[in-house]
Design an enzyme around this catalytic site. Structure first.
Site, PDB file in Angstrom:
ATOM      1  N   ASP A 228       0.897  -1.363  -0.040  1.00 29.18           N
ATOM      2  CA  ASP A 228       0.017  -0.166  -0.106  1.00 29.18           C
ATOM      3  C   ASP A 228       1.000   1.372   0.038  1.00 29.18           C
ATOM      4  OD1 ASP A 228      -2.275  -1.402  -0.152  1.00 29.18           O
ATOM      5  OD2 ASP A 228      -2.479  -1.498   2.169  1.00 29.18           O
ATOM      6  N   HIS A 283       1.270  -7.795   0.324  1.00 33.75           N
ATOM      7  CA  HIS A 283       0.128  -8.823   0.400  1.00 33.75           C
ATOM      8  C   HIS A 283      -0.648  -8.846  -0.497  1.00 33.75           C
ATOM      9  CE1 HIS A 283      -0.853  -4.655   1.416  1.00 33.75           C
ATOM     10  NE2 HIS A 283      -2.129  -4.930   1.028  1.00 33.75           N
ATOM     11  N   ARG A 294     -16.426 -12.908   0.636  1.00 33.63           N
ATOM     12  CA  ARG A 294     -15.398 -12.153   1.623  1.00 33.63           C
ATOM     13  C   ARG A 294     -15.650 -10.902   1.317  1.00 33.63           C
ATOM     14  NH1 ARG A 294     -10.341  -9.901   1.869  1.00 33.63           N
ATOM     15  NH2 ARG A 294      -9.290 -10.322   3.989  1.00 33.63           N
TER      16      ARG A 294
END
Length: 350
Positions: A228, A283, A294
């Site tokens: 990020d 990630h 989800r």
């Protein structure tokens, strides 16, 4: 907490999955202990879980309800909030450079004025949507600032607000994203209960597969590997697995979901602000044979566009000073998995 036996999964080279216990930090404990634990977690993985975080459960539940309502709408209604350029509703496409994933999402600017405007295309009850979203964003922004002040304390910085004031600035460029990964459709209804059981296992052994009478399904990429770009990310997901982080030695580590708590990610900007002492965590999300949807909600804590991202002057500064605006332009020009900070290394660095 052991999650899995190391077994090969996807990705370049030799990256594999590995067993791992998530660093869990209780924010209600003594501040000096908590600040040391957070610094250690930021150094070791760039990732940790916080409990006793102070965000009321009802604030989380209301936000989740609004998001579920939106993603349950017909496609034609959702598309009124899109296309994401970058803000709004998006499906499959991630960014502008060809990255794709098995998901749909909404990306919003995390300020009250923008949220109230976007709410008109997102919800049939825009005032409720903007009110609920503002409550959630305010709560996780406060959590971000609390964590950043604890980091400053753990690093023995004189000005405890050195990091948090970047986020509390009224001109901050933070954003809020909700990702929805639709469930797989079970190929055999009479096996449905087996698949629910299977969903609780990461990389089940051959014996386990035989016991459940199922064949292993290759997981699809819900959201490809990336870091990020912001300072911190505060993530909350429902009880469906899929999130994995990459350790410094190249192992992919499944993270068990916890709908009551928050996960915290170090971003690229925090790596630069600490001169590489903290590392932004790579990630991804894999759709792991789940028959349940989800859903994850991320608050990306970012400074104002003209804020400078720079570590205190040192003998060996890895990165040259840059503004958040400058960094964002690089982010938008690259693919998801690219290493953006490489563009800002000092020429003296190898």
């Amino acid at each position: 907490m052991v999650v899995a036996t190391p077994t090969p999964l996807l990705r370049r080279g030799n990256k594999k999955t590995s067993a791992f216990g998530v660093s869990t930090i209780d924010l209600s404990e003594d501040k000096s202990i908590v600040s040391e634990m957070i610094v250690k977690a930021c150094e070791e993985y760039g990732f940790f879980k916080v409990v006793n975080h102070g965000v009321p459960k009802k604030v989380i539940a209301r936000m989740e309800r609004e998001a579920v309502d939106f993603f349950s709408c017909p496609v034609s209604e959702k598309q009124r909030a899109g296309p994401a350029t970058p803000f709004g509703y998006g499906c499959k496409n991630i960014g502008f450079n060809g990255d794709k994933g098995d998901l749909e999402y909404i990306l919003l600017e995390a300020n009250p004025l923008s949220l109230s405007q976007c709410a008109k295309t997102i919800s049939n009850d825009p005032s409720t949507f903007s009110s609920v979203t503002n409550d959630y964003v305010s709560a996780v922004r406060k959590l971000s600032c609390d964590i950043l002040e604890l980091v400053a304390e753990g690093l023995w910085v004189d000005d405890k607000s050195i990091f948090s004031k970047l986020i509390s600035d009224s001109q901050n460029d933070s954003c809020f994203r909700v990702n929805h990964y639709p469930p797989f459709i079970a190929p055999n209804n009479h096996h449905h209960h087996h698949h629910e059981e299977y969903n609780n296992h990461w990389d089940p052994s051959e014996l386990e597969e035989e016991r459940l009478h199922i064949s292993p399904i290759i997981p699809s990429v819900g959201f490809g590997e990336h870091t990020d770009p912001q300072i911190l990310t505060i993530l909350r997901s429902n009880d469906v697995s899929g999130l994995q982080i990459c350790s410094h030695d190249g192992f992919w580590i499944p993270v068990p979901p916890d709908p009551n708590e928050f996960f915290v990610f170090v971003g690229d900007s925090f790596q630069a602000l600490t001169n590489g002492r903290f590392t932004s965590v790579r990630h991804r999300v894999l759709a792991m044979n789940s028959w349940k949807r989800r859903m994850s909600m991320m608050y990306f804590a970012a400074p104002a566009l003209d804020a400078w991202i720079t570590a205190p002057p040192q003998i060996n500064n890895i990165y040259r000073p840059f503004t958040w605006r400058e960094f964002k332009q690089i982010v938008y020009s690259l693919r998801l998995a690219d290493s953006r900070l490489d563009y800002f290394k000092n020429h003296t660095q190898s």
